[in-house]
Design an enzyme around this catalytic site. Structure first.
Site, PDB file in Angstrom:
ATOM      1  CE  LYS A 110      33.517 -13.774   7.996  1.00  0.00           C
ATOM      2  NZ  LYS A 110      33.718 -13.513   9.179  1.00  0.00           N
TER       3      LYS A 110
ATOM      4  CB  THR B 275      28.551 -22.699  16.855  1.00  0.00           C
ATOM      5  OG1 THR B 275      29.888 -23.304  17.465  1.00  0.00           O
ATOM      6  CG2 THR B 275      28.639 -21.336  17.219  1.00  0.00           C
TER       7      THR B 275
ATOM      8  CG  ASN C 152      32.311  -9.575  -4.630  1.00  0.00           C
ATOM      9  OD1 ASN C 152      31.595  -8.903  -4.012  1.00  0.00           O
ATOM     10  ND2 ASN C 152      32.130 -11.019  -4.838  1.00  0.00           N
TER      11      ASN C 152
ATOM     12  CB  ALA D  60      27.577 -16.878  14.583  1.00  0.00           C
TER      13      ALA D  60
ATOM     14  CB  THR E 151      23.129 -13.210   7.930  1.00  0.00           C
ATOM     15  OG1 THR E 151      23.613 -12.799   6.609  1.00  0.00           O
ATOM     16  CG2 THR E 151      22.698 -14.899   7.801  1.00  0.00           C
ATOM     17  CG  ASP E 152      22.434 -10.037   3.381  1.00  0.00           C
ATOM     18  OD1 ASP E 152      23.250 -10.894   3.746  1.00  0.00           O
ATOM     19  OD2 ASP E 152      22.628  -9.068   2.833  1.00  0.00           O
ATOM     20  CD  GLU E 153      25.889 -15.202   3.370  1.00  0.00           C
ATOM     21  OE1 GLU E 153      25.717 -16.618   3.184  1.00  0.00           O
ATOM     22  OE2 GLU E 153      27.021 -14.754   3.364  1.00  0.00           O
TER      23      GLU E 153
ATOM     24  CG  ASN F   5      28.009  -5.594   9.418  1.00  0.00           C
ATOM     25  OD1 ASN F   5      27.851  -5.054  10.480  1.00  0.00           O
ATOM     26  ND2 ASN F   5      27.026  -5.956   8.932  1.00  0.00           N
TER      27      ASN F   5
ATOM     28  CE  LYS G  21      23.617 -15.949  12.006  1.00  0.00           C
ATOM     29  NZ  LYS G  21      24.055 -15.647  13.155  1.00  0.00           N
TER      30      LYS G  21
ATOM     31  CE1 TYR H 153      27.251 -17.413   9.161  1.00  0.00           C
ATOM     32  CE2 TYR H 153      26.440 -16.420   7.199  1.00  0.00           C
ATOM     33  CZ  TYR H 153      26.619 -16.239   8.365  1.00  0.00           C
ATOM     34  OH  TYR H 153      26.182 -15.084   9.189  1.00  0.00           O
TER      35      TYR H 153
ATOM     36  CG  ASP I 111      32.304 -18.575  -8.301  1.00  0.00           C
ATOM     37  OD1 ASP I 111      32.753 -17.668  -7.367  1.00  0.00           O
ATOM     38  OD2 ASP I 111      31.322 -18.337  -8.937  1.00  0.00           O
ATOM     39  NE  ARG I 112      32.567 -17.786  -0.333  1.00  0.00           N
ATOM     40  CZ  ARG I 112      32.141 -16.865   0.351  1.00  0.00           C
ATOM     41  NH1 ARG I 112      31.178 -16.234   0.271  1.00  0.00           N
ATOM     42  NH2 ARG I 112      33.208 -16.315   1.050  1.00  0.00           N
TER      43      ARG I 112
HETATM   44  P1  NAD Z   1      32.988 -13.076  14.091  1.00  0.00           P
HETATM   45  O1  NAD Z   1      33.380 -14.428  13.090  1.00  0.00           O
HETATM   46  O2  NAD Z   1      34.092 -11.980  13.748  1.00  0.00           O
HETATM   47  O3  NAD Z   1      32.761 -13.360  15.664  1.00  0.00           O
HETATM   48  C1  NAD Z   1      32.204 -14.531  15.972  1.00  0.00           C
HETATM   49  C2  NAD Z   1      32.563 -14.455  17.598  1.00  0.00           C
HETATM   50  O4  NAD Z   1      31.774 -15.754  18.071  1.00  0.00           O
HETATM   51  C3  NAD Z   1      33.832 -14.711  17.832  1.00  0.00           C
HETATM   52  O5  NAD Z   1      34.407 -14.007  18.920  1.00  0.00           O
HETATM   53  C4  NAD Z   1      34.186 -16.144  18.280  1.00  0.00           C
HETATM   54  O6  NAD Z   1      34.953 -16.510  19.263  1.00  0.00           O
HETATM   55  C5  NAD Z   1      32.502 -16.252  19.037  1.00  0.00           C
HETATM   56  N1  NAD Z   1      32.133 -17.625  19.130  1.00  0.00           N
HETATM   57  C6  NAD Z   1      32.111 -18.708  17.916  1.00  0.00           C
HETATM   58  N2  NAD Z   1      31.618 -19.769  18.229  1.00  0.00           N
HETATM   59  C7  NAD Z   1      31.328 -19.700  19.682  1.00  0.00           C
HETATM   60  C8  NAD Z   1      30.646 -20.387  20.615  1.00  0.00           C
HETATM   61  N3  NAD Z   1      30.362 -21.965  20.228  1.00  0.00           N
HETATM   62  N4  NAD Z   1      30.375 -19.970  21.856  1.00  0.00           N
HETATM   63  C9  NAD Z   1      30.822 -18.594  22.126  1.00  0.00           C
HETATM   64  N5  NAD Z   1      31.404 -17.867  21.067  1.00  0.00           N
HETATM   65  C10 NAD Z   1      31.514 -18.260  20.113  1.00  0.00           C
HETATM   66  O7  NAD Z   1      31.514 -12.718  13.493  1.00  0.00           O
HETATM   67  P2  NAD Z   1      30.986 -11.390  13.057  1.00  0.00           P
HETATM   68  O8  NAD Z   1      31.375 -11.258  11.504  1.00  0.00           O
HETATM   69  O9  NAD Z   1      31.068 -10.316  14.100  1.00  0.00           O
HETATM   70  O10 NAD Z   1      29.406 -11.861  12.911  1.00  0.00           O
HETATM   71  C11 NAD Z   1      28.790 -11.678  14.388  1.00  0.00           C
HETATM   72  C12 NAD Z   1      27.326 -12.155  13.960  1.00  0.00           C
HETATM   73  O11 NAD Z   1      26.765 -11.340  12.930  1.00  0.00           O
HETATM   74  C13 NAD Z   1      27.081 -13.632  13.546  1.00  0.00           C
HETATM   75  O12 NAD Z   1      25.888 -14.171  14.066  1.00  0.00           O
HETATM   76  C14 NAD Z   1      26.943 -13.336  12.022  1.00  0.00           C
HETATM   77  O13 NAD Z   1      25.964 -14.472  11.480  1.00  0.00           O
HETATM   78  C15 NAD Z   1      26.108 -12.195  12.125  1.00  0.00           C
HETATM   79  N6  NAD Z   1      26.652 -11.196  10.766  1.00  0.00           N
HETATM   80  C16 NAD Z   1      27.522 -11.081  10.132  1.00  0.00           C
HETATM   81  C17 NAD Z   1      27.662  -9.937   8.999  1.00  0.00           C
HETATM   82  C18 NAD Z   1      29.043  -9.641   8.542  1.00  0.00           C
HETATM   83  O14 NAD Z   1      28.785  -9.032   7.462  1.00  0.00           O
HETATM   84  N7  NAD Z   1      30.294 -10.007   9.504  1.00  0.00           N
HETATM   85  C19 NAD Z   1      26.593  -9.519   8.435  1.00  0.00           C
HETATM   86  C20 NAD Z   1      25.276  -9.976   9.186  1.00  0.00           C
HETATM   87  C21 NAD Z   1      25.322 -10.671  10.032  1.00  0.00           C
HETATM   88  O1  DAU Z   2      25.523 -10.751   3.762  1.00  0.00           O
HETATM   89  C1  DAU Z   2      25.988 -10.960   5.464  1.00  0.00           C
HETATM   90  C2  DAU Z   2      27.117 -12.013   5.193  1.00  0.00           C
HETATM   91  O2  DAU Z   2      28.171 -11.214   4.905  1.00  0.00           O
HETATM   92  C3  DAU Z   2      27.372 -12.327   6.736  1.00  0.00           C
HETATM   93  O3  DAU Z   2      26.161 -13.153   7.222  1.00  0.00           O
HETATM   94  C4  DAU Z   2      28.579 -13.505   6.979  1.00  0.00           C
HETATM   95  O4  DAU Z   2      28.870 -13.570   8.239  1.00  0.00           O
HETATM   96  C5  DAU Z   2      29.792 -12.657   6.287  1.00  0.00           C
HETATM   97  O5  DAU Z   2      30.804 -13.480   6.174  1.00  0.00           O
HETATM   98  C6  DAU Z   2      29.425 -12.208   4.849  1.00  0.00           C
HETATM   99  O6  DAU Z   2      29.322 -13.208   3.933  1.00  0.00           O
HETATM  100  P1  DAU Z   2      29.908 -12.921   2.336  1.00  0.00           P
HETATM  101  O7  DAU Z   2      30.031 -14.480   1.990  1.00  0.00           O
HETATM  102  O8  DAU Z   2      29.002 -12.234   1.673  1.00  0.00           O
HETATM  103  O9  DAU Z   2      31.610 -12.175   2.738  1.00  0.00           O
HETATM  104  P2  DAU Z   2      32.680 -12.560   2.361  1.00  0.00           P
HETATM  105  O10 DAU Z   2      33.678 -11.389   2.910  1.00  0.00           O
HETATM  106  O11 DAU Z   2      33.202 -13.946   2.684  1.00  0.00           O
HETATM  107  O12 DAU Z   2      32.659 -12.243   0.691  1.00  0.00           O
HETATM  108  C7  DAU Z   2      32.332 -11.151   0.192  1.00  0.00           C
HETATM  109  C8  DAU Z   2      32.178 -11.316  -1.193  1.00  0.00           C
HETATM  110  O13 DAU Z   2      33.497 -11.340  -1.901  1.00  0.00           O
HETATM  111  C9  DAU Z   2      31.584 -12.654  -1.805  1.00  0.00           C
HETATM  112  O14 DAU Z   2      30.903 -12.857  -3.023  1.00  0.00           O
HETATM  113  C10 DAU Z   2      32.745 -13.807  -1.673  1.00  0.00           C
HETATM  114  C11 DAU Z   2      33.837 -12.727  -2.386  1.00  0.00           C
HETATM  115  N1  DAU Z   2      35.272 -13.112  -2.102  1.00  0.00           N
HETATM  116  C12 DAU Z   2      35.615 -13.391  -0.572  1.00  0.00           C
HETATM  117  C13 DAU Z   2      36.752 -13.532  -0.394  1.00  0.00           C
HETATM  118  C14 DAU Z   2      37.107 -13.917   1.378  1.00  0.00           C
HETATM  119  C15 DAU Z   2      36.242 -13.167  -3.101  1.00  0.00           C
HETATM  120  O15 DAU Z   2      35.874 -12.809  -4.125  1.00  0.00           O
HETATM  121  N2  DAU Z   2      37.496 -13.460  -2.520  1.00  0.00           N
HETATM  122  C16 DAU Z   2      37.710 -13.646  -1.296  1.00  0.00           C
HETATM  123  O16 DAU Z   2      39.016 -13.811  -0.942  1.00  0.00           O
END
Ligand code: NAD
Ligand code: DAU
Length: 363
Positions: free
Chosen positions: A211, A122, A271, A105, A147-149, A202, A176, A172, A294-295
């Site tokens: 992140k 994607t 945060n 993703a 995702t919980d989002e 995570n 999802k 995003y 803010d975002r």
């Molecule tokens: P990440 O961005 O670290 O990794 C994504 C991977 O997908 C990369 O290796 C990238 O090359 C690959 N990718 C992207 N587009 C592609 C495509 N078109 N075809 C094939 N591969 C492709 O992401 P992550 O944080 O490891 O998240 C993995 C999954 O878990 C995602 O589906 C995300 O929505 C979900 N998720 C993430 C979190 C989190 O906290 N990171 C939490 C809940 C769910």
């Molecule tokens: O909840 C699960 C989701 O968590 C996943 O589905 C997403 O793939 C993953 O990216 C993550 O999303 P968030 O938006 O919660 O994660 P991020 O790390 O981008 O941001 C966490 C919190 O921190 C959010 O409230 C935004 C804030 N933030 C983030 C960044 C990058 C900041 O304040 N400053 C920053 O520079």
């Protein structure tokens, strides 16, 4: 076009004889953060399973994440795009996988606000293409990593159940949620065996430094400002990636078809509190914190209720979060070259785009 880089013999992958040996698992997005942690986890626990890591290697994909398994004959990497029908067809023809765990993703919310289109392509089209091939090839199970989002921002003290309303607030999350609906349809309309897992934020090694946690660590180690969006009071529930991997393992093996499973850690942090905790661990100054613009559409709080996976599948967290976070901090400290390599590439343009125009609100 697909390209097999670590060319282990495809014959090996087909050389199977018992129920367990018969699992040929297509892991999409295995070169990313959670996918690479999951592949290492799965190969450690089930050494007989054959793993095909199918990944486009976008900016977030990094084969160095998998150097510890790349020589394993039960592992193969295939470069390909989930949103390209030919690539997916080729990988099915060559390896005939019977399970799919779909991580691939575009995963970063800030990037989705800048450019939603690739998220649609994607995350939604890519999921549907995989589902089409899963159906044609009678795949035993398709596990969607969601995702919980998708539930949107949740007021305290509510936690979402699996049948709570879907209300995404950023591109995003919308992509999802849409993908989840197509997975649901694959089950409802075509009787495909599917599960959806909706996990919270995570934390762990190999997370791309866009992140929050790796941004904090990477910037603090370089004595750079830490951008905190808005007033820093947004709340996220943090889980160690290995506990997420355990949940995926249980759902893969025992999840009831068609079911959604929430995965949360009941570990909510504002945060700014998380930033302060990490700065303390690094003995870095809190003066590095900069509150910035803010975002857009920033969700205040995510929260899922995980009673279902606990009750039905016996899942629970097993890693104390503070310990897991400290381990993660130490991992980044001892992998400065890993961060450096990323910091010196496309990342700089990204960082400028996301942070340069954010006016500092307070300091
Ligand atoms: P990440 O961005 O670290 O990794 C994504 C991977 O997908 C990369 O290796 C990238 O090359 C690959 N990718 C992207 N587009 C592609 C495509 N078109 N075809 C094939 N591969 C492709 O992401 P992550 O944080 O490891 O998240 C993995 C999954 O878990 C995602 O589906 C995300 O929505 C979900 N998720 C993430 C979190 C989190 O906290 N990171 C939490 C809940 C769910
Ligand atoms: O909840 C699960 C989701 O968590 C996943 O589905 C997403 O793939 C993953 O990216 C993550 O999303 P968030 O938006 O919660 O994660 P991020 O790390 O981008 O941001 C966490 C919190 O921190 C959010 O409230 C935004 C804030 N933030 C983030 C960044 C990058 C900041 O304040 N400053 C920053 O520079």
């Amino acid at each position: 076009m697909t390209e097999r880089i670590n060319q282990n013999s495809s014959n090996n992958l087909m050389d199977v004889s018992s129920e367990d040996l018969n699992k040929i698992i297509l892991v999409t997005g295995g070169a990313g953060f959670i996918g690479s942690n999951f592949i290492r986890y799965l190969m450690g626990k089930y050494p007989k399973y054959k793993i095909i890591n199918f990944d486009k290697l976008t900016y977030a994909g990094n084969l160095n994440n998998l150097s510890s398994v790349e020589e394993n004959p039960n592992y193969v990497f295939v470069k390909g795009d989930v949103a390209d029908n030919r690539d997916v067809k080729n990988v099915f023809e060559e390896f005939n996988p019977n399970y799919i765990i779909h991580f691939a993703a575009e995963s970063h919310v800030d990037r989705s606000i800048l450019n939603p289109d690739i998220f649609l392509k994607t995350n939604v089209l890519g999921t549907q293409i995989l589902l089409n091939h899963a159906k044609e090839n009678n795949v035993n199970k398709f596990v969607q990593i969601s995702t919980d989002e998708v539930y949107g921002s949740i007021e305290k003290p509510i936690s979402c159940l699996e049948d709570s309303k879907i209300a995404p607030n950023n591109p995003y999350a919308a992509s999802k949620a849409a993908a989840d609906l197509f997975v649901r349809v694959a089950h409802q309309t075509y009787g495909q065996v599917v599960n959806i897992i909706r996990c919270c934020n995570n934390c762990g090694s190999f997370q791309f430094p866009e992140k929050l946690i790796p941004v904090i660590i990477g910037n603090a180690l370089n004595n750079k400002e830490i951008p905190v969006y808005g007033d820093g009071k947004n709340i996220r529930d943090w889980i160690h990636v290995d506990d997420h991997c355990k949940a995926i393992d249980l759902v893969l093996h025992n999840g009831k078809s068609g079911e959604i499973y929430n995965v949360g850690a009941d570990n909510e942090w504002q945060n700014v509190k998380l930033v302060e905790f990490i700065l303390d661990e690094l003995n870095a100054s809190k003066n590095l914190i900069k509150f910035v613009e803010d975002r857009k559409g920033h969700d205040l709080r995510y929260s899922v209720d995980s009673s279902k996976i606990k009750k039905e599948l016996g899942w629970k967290t097993s890693i104390d979060f503070d310990d897991g976070l400290k381990q993660t901090i130490n991992w980044y400290k001892s992998h400065l070259d890993w961060i450096e390599e990323i910091h010196s590439g496309e990342y700089l343009n990204y960082y400028d785009k996301i942070y340069k125009d954010r006016s500092v609100e307070t300091s």
